[in-house]
Design a protein around this motif. Sequence first.
Motif, PDB file in Angstrom:
ATOM      1  N   VAL A  36       0.852  -1.188   0.000  1.00  0.00           N
ATOM      2  CA  VAL A  36       0.000   0.000   0.000  1.00  0.00           C
ATOM      3  C   VAL A  36       0.888   1.239   0.000  1.00  0.00           C
ATOM      4  N   GLU A  37       0.690   2.091  -1.002  1.00  0.00           N
ATOM      5  CA  GLU A  37       1.534   3.285  -1.129  1.00  0.00           C
ATOM      6  C   GLU A  37       0.707   4.553  -0.971  1.00  0.00           C
ATOM      7  N   PRO A  38       1.360   5.634  -0.516  1.00  0.00           N
ATOM      8  CA  PRO A  38       0.620   6.880  -0.302  1.00  0.00           C
ATOM      9  C   PRO A  38       0.064   7.425  -1.619  1.00  0.00           C
ATOM     10  N   GLY A  39      -1.051   8.112  -1.522  1.00  0.00           N
ATOM     11  CA  GLY A  39      -1.594   8.825  -2.677  1.00  0.00           C
ATOM     12  C   GLY A  39      -2.481   7.998  -3.583  1.00  0.00           C
ATOM     13  N   VAL A  40      -2.667   6.721  -3.257  1.00  0.00           N
ATOM     14  CA  VAL A  40      -3.541   5.887  -4.087  1.00  0.00           C
ATOM     15  C   VAL A  40      -4.897   5.754  -3.381  1.00  0.00           C
ATOM     16  N   GLU A  41      -5.976   5.872  -4.138  1.00  0.00           N
ATOM     17  CA  GLU A  41      -7.335   5.734  -3.585  1.00  0.00           C
ATOM     18  C   GLU A  41      -7.553   4.315  -3.042  1.00  0.00           C
ATOM     19  N   MET A  42      -8.201   4.218  -1.885  1.00  0.00           N
ATOM     20  CA  MET A  42      -8.454   2.898  -1.313  1.00  0.00           C
ATOM     21  C   MET A  42      -9.430   2.091  -2.187  1.00  0.00           C
ATOM     22  N   SER A  43     -10.313   2.780  -2.904  1.00  0.00           N
ATOM     23  CA  SER A  43     -11.244   2.045  -3.783  1.00  0.00           C
ATOM     24  C   SER A  43     -10.465   1.311  -4.879  1.00  0.00           C
ATOM     25  N   GLN A  44      -9.359   1.919  -5.289  1.00  0.00           N
ATOM     26  CA  GLN A  44      -8.525   1.268  -6.307  1.00  0.00           C
ATOM     27  C   GLN A  44      -7.872   0.000  -5.743  1.00  0.00           C
ATOM     28  N   TYR A  45      -7.392   0.127  -4.477  1.00  0.00           N
ATOM     29  CA  TYR A  45      -6.811  -1.059  -3.838  1.00  0.00           C
ATOM     30  C   TYR A  45      -7.868  -2.137  -3.597  1.00  0.00           C
ATOM     31  N   ALA A  46      -9.094  -1.721  -3.289  1.00  0.00           N
ATOM     32  CA  ALA A  46     -10.167  -2.709  -3.062  1.00  0.00           C
ATOM     33  C   ALA A  46     -10.373  -3.545  -4.326  1.00  0.00           C
ATOM     34  N   THR A  47     -10.336  -2.885  -5.478  1.00  0.00           N
ATOM     35  CA  THR A  47     -10.469  -3.598  -6.753  1.00  0.00           C
ATOM     36  C   THR A  47      -9.296  -4.543  -6.950  1.00  0.00           C
ATOM     37  N   PRO A  86      -5.800   5.886  15.967  1.00  0.00           N
ATOM     38  CA  PRO A  86      -6.424   7.078  16.560  1.00  0.00           C
ATOM     39  C   PRO A  86      -7.798   6.732  17.123  1.00  0.00           C
ATOM     40  N   ALA A  87      -8.198   7.437  18.179  1.00  0.00           N
ATOM     41  CA  ALA A  87      -9.474   7.143  18.845  1.00  0.00           C
ATOM     42  C   ALA A  87     -10.657   7.350  17.911  1.00  0.00           C
ATOM     43  N   GLU A  88     -10.548   8.317  17.018  1.00  0.00           N
ATOM     44  CA  GLU A  88     -11.636   8.549  16.072  1.00  0.00           C
ATOM     45  C   GLU A  88     -11.078   8.602  14.660  1.00  0.00           C
ATOM     46  N   VAL A  89     -11.763   7.903  13.743  1.00  0.00           N
ATOM     47  CA  VAL A  89     -11.315   7.889  12.347  1.00  0.00           C
ATOM     48  C   VAL A  89     -12.523   8.057  11.433  1.00  0.00           C
ATOM     49  N   LYS A  90     -12.227   8.473  10.201  1.00  0.00           N
ATOM     50  CA  LYS A  90     -13.279   8.669   9.204  1.00  0.00           C
ATOM     51  C   LYS A  90     -13.295   7.434   8.297  1.00  0.00           C
ATOM     52  N   VAL A  91     -14.404   6.729   8.267  1.00  0.00           N
ATOM     53  CA  VAL A  91     -14.494   5.518   7.443  1.00  0.00           C
ATOM     54  C   VAL A  91     -15.794   5.521   6.643  1.00  0.00           C
ATOM     55  N   PRO A  92     -15.853   4.775   5.531  1.00  0.00           N
ATOM     56  CA  PRO A  92     -17.045   4.760   4.670  1.00  0.00           C
ATOM     57  C   PRO A  92     -18.169   3.923   5.261  1.00  0.00           C
ATOM     58  N   ILE A  93     -18.840   4.507   6.256  1.00  0.00           N
ATOM     59  CA  ILE A  93     -19.802   3.727   7.032  1.00  0.00           C
ATOM     60  C   ILE A  93     -21.077   3.445   6.235  1.00  0.00           C
ATOM     61  N   VAL A  94     -21.462   4.369   5.332  1.00  0.00           N
ATOM     62  CA  VAL A  94     -22.670   4.129   4.531  1.00  0.00           C
ATOM     63  C   VAL A  94     -22.430   2.985   3.547  1.00  0.00           C
ATOM     64  N   ASN A  95     -21.211   2.906   3.050  1.00  0.00           N
ATOM     65  CA  ASN A  95     -20.858   1.785   2.180  1.00  0.00           C
ATOM     66  C   ASN A  95     -21.042   0.469   2.937  1.00  0.00           C
ATOM     67  N   ALA A  96     -20.575   0.435   4.189  1.00  0.00           N
ATOM     68  CA  ALA A  96     -20.725  -0.789   4.989  1.00  0.00           C
ATOM     69  C   ALA A  96     -22.198  -1.072   5.254  1.00  0.00           C
ATOM     70  N   ALA A  97     -22.947  -0.034   5.608  1.00  0.00           N
ATOM     71  CA  ALA A  97     -24.362  -0.208   5.962  1.00  0.00           C
ATOM     72  C   ALA A  97     -25.167  -0.738   4.778  1.00  0.00           C
ATOM     73  N   THR A  98     -24.960  -0.141   3.627  1.00  0.00           N
ATOM     74  CA  THR A  98     -25.800  -0.491   2.475  1.00  0.00           C
ATOM     75  C   THR A  98     -25.363  -1.785   1.806  1.00  0.00           C
ATOM     76  N   ARG A  99     -24.228  -2.325   2.223  1.00  0.00           N
ATOM     77  CA  ARG A  99     -23.815  -3.634   1.692  1.00  0.00           C
ATOM     78  C   ARG A  99     -23.840  -4.700   2.788  1.00  0.00           C
ATOM     79  N   LYS A 157     -10.443   1.820   6.149  1.00  0.00           N
ATOM     80  CA  LYS A 157     -11.256   2.171   4.979  1.00  0.00           C
ATOM     81  C   LYS A 157     -11.152   1.073   3.921  1.00  0.00           C
ATOM     82  N   LEU A 158      -9.927   0.640   3.657  1.00  0.00           N
ATOM     83  CA  LEU A 158      -9.730  -0.424   2.676  1.00  0.00           C
ATOM     84  C   LEU A 158     -10.433  -1.708   3.116  1.00  0.00           C
ATOM     85  N   ALA A 159     -10.310  -2.041   4.396  1.00  0.00           N
ATOM     86  CA  ALA A 159     -10.939  -3.275   4.903  1.00  0.00           C
ATOM     87  C   ALA A 159     -12.435  -3.259   4.609  1.00  0.00           C
ATOM     88  N   ILE A 160     -13.064  -2.113   4.835  1.00  0.00           N
ATOM     89  CA  ILE A 160     -14.516  -2.011   4.600  1.00  0.00           C
ATOM     90  C   ILE A 160     -14.820  -2.103   3.100  1.00  0.00           C
TER      91      ILE A 160
END
Length: 353
Positions: free
Chosen positions: A223-234, A277-290, A258-261
Motif C-alpha cells: 500500500v503506497e501513499p496517494g492511491v485511492e483505497m477504492s482502487q486497492y479494493a479492486t 487514533p481514537a476517532e477515524v473517518k471511514v465509509p460507514i454508509v458503504n458498509a451499511a448499504t452492503r 477504509k480499505l478493509a470495509i
Amino acid sequence: PSLVNEDNLSAVLHKKGDLRLENRPIPEPRDDEVLIRMAVVGICGSDVSFWTKGNIGDFVVKAPMVLGHESSGTVVKVGQKVKHLQPGDRVAIEPGVPCRYCEHCKSGRYNLCPDVDFCATPPSHGNLCRYYTHAADFCFKLPDHVSLEEGALCEPLSVALQACRRAQVSLGHTVLVCGAGPIGLVNLMVARAMGASKILLTDISASRLEVAKELGADQVLLVEPGVEMSQYATEVATLLGGAPDISIECSGAESSIKLAILATVSGGTVVLVGLGPAEVKVPIVNAATREVDIRGVWRYANCYPTALAMIASGSVDVSKLVTHRYALQDALLAYERARTGAGGAIKILISCD
Ligand code: NAD
Ligand code: ZN
C-alpha cells in the motif's frame, strides 16, 4: 526451597522513556495463586508504547510498573487452594485476570470485564522479571513437547484466535489481513488453520510483506501513499479472485480500515484488531448499504487452551515469528530494537533465567 537469597531482577518503567533494571522483593503466592520462575517474555507494541509515550489512550503510567505480558515460566510454589498445578509445571501465563463477578465475566466474555487486572497495563505490574505470582487458573500447563517460547507466544496467538473467531473464519473463506506486523502475521496463521483458502496481506513495508509470503500468504499488496483505497479494493478482489469474505484489520491506520470495509464482499465481515487514533473517518454508509458487519476485537477470552492445542498439534508454528532473543540483563537493548525494528525485528523474546 528457600528463595530469599535469589534476586528478582525486574524491568521497571518509572516514567516515559525511563526503563530500569531493578531488584524487587520475591512475592508470596496467595491461596489461589502460584509463584512462577519466569522463563520467556515477549515484547509487544503496547510495552514499547508505554515506554516511549508513557500512555496508551487513557492508560497512563503514573507509578513505576514492571513491563511485560507475553509470558511463560515454571511453577515453583503453589498457594493452599491450588489443585491443578504443582512445582515444576511449565505454564503459559494468560495475563488478564478478570473480576469473575460481573455480567461479562459470568457470561464468559471476561475480556470485557471493566475490572480486569492485566499485566503491564497501569496500574498492574507485568512479569518481565525473575519471580512473579499469578492467579493459578490463568496459568496453563504446557504439554511436554511445547517449548517455553511457544508458551509465551500463546499471547499474540490468542489475539488472532479471538479475531478469527469473531470473524467466523471457516473452510474455504477468502481473507484480507491489513497490516503484516506480528498481529497480522499470527492472524494469517490462525485464519489458515481455521480453513481459509486464500489469504492476502497488505502493508506499507515491503520487507514485512516478504515475511508474510514466507509464512504462507497467497498474495500480498504493498500500500503506497496517494492511491485511492477504492482502487486497492479492486486490486484485492483481482488478486483473490473475488472480494474477500472476511477482512481482519491489524494496523489501526485510518486508510487501512477504509480499505478493509471497501474490499470486503457484500454481506461479509470486518474485524477491527488494530488500534490507532481514537476517532477515524471511514465509509460507514458503504458498509451499511452492503450489510458488511464491523466487529470489535478486544484481547481474548477462553482462547489459551485452544492456542496451546493448536501449537501442540502443529496446526500453527508460532516460533517462526521469533527474530531476536535477549537475556533479561539486556532488556534495554531488546526494547531499543523493538522500538526501531532494526534488523527486520518481528517478535523479540527475552529470556528471564
Ligand atoms: P505493528 O506496528 O508491529 O504492525 C502494524 C503493521 O501495520 C506494520 O507492519 C505497519 O507497517 C503496517 N501498517 C501501517 N499502516 C498501514 C496501512 N495504512 N496499511 C497497511 N499496513 C499498514 O503492530 P502489531 O504488534 O502487529 O499490532 C497491530 C495492531 O494491533 C496494533 O494497532 C495494536 O495496538 C493492535 N492490537 C490490538 C489488540 C486488541 O486486543 N484489539 C491486541 C494486540 C494488538
Ligand atoms: Zn468482571
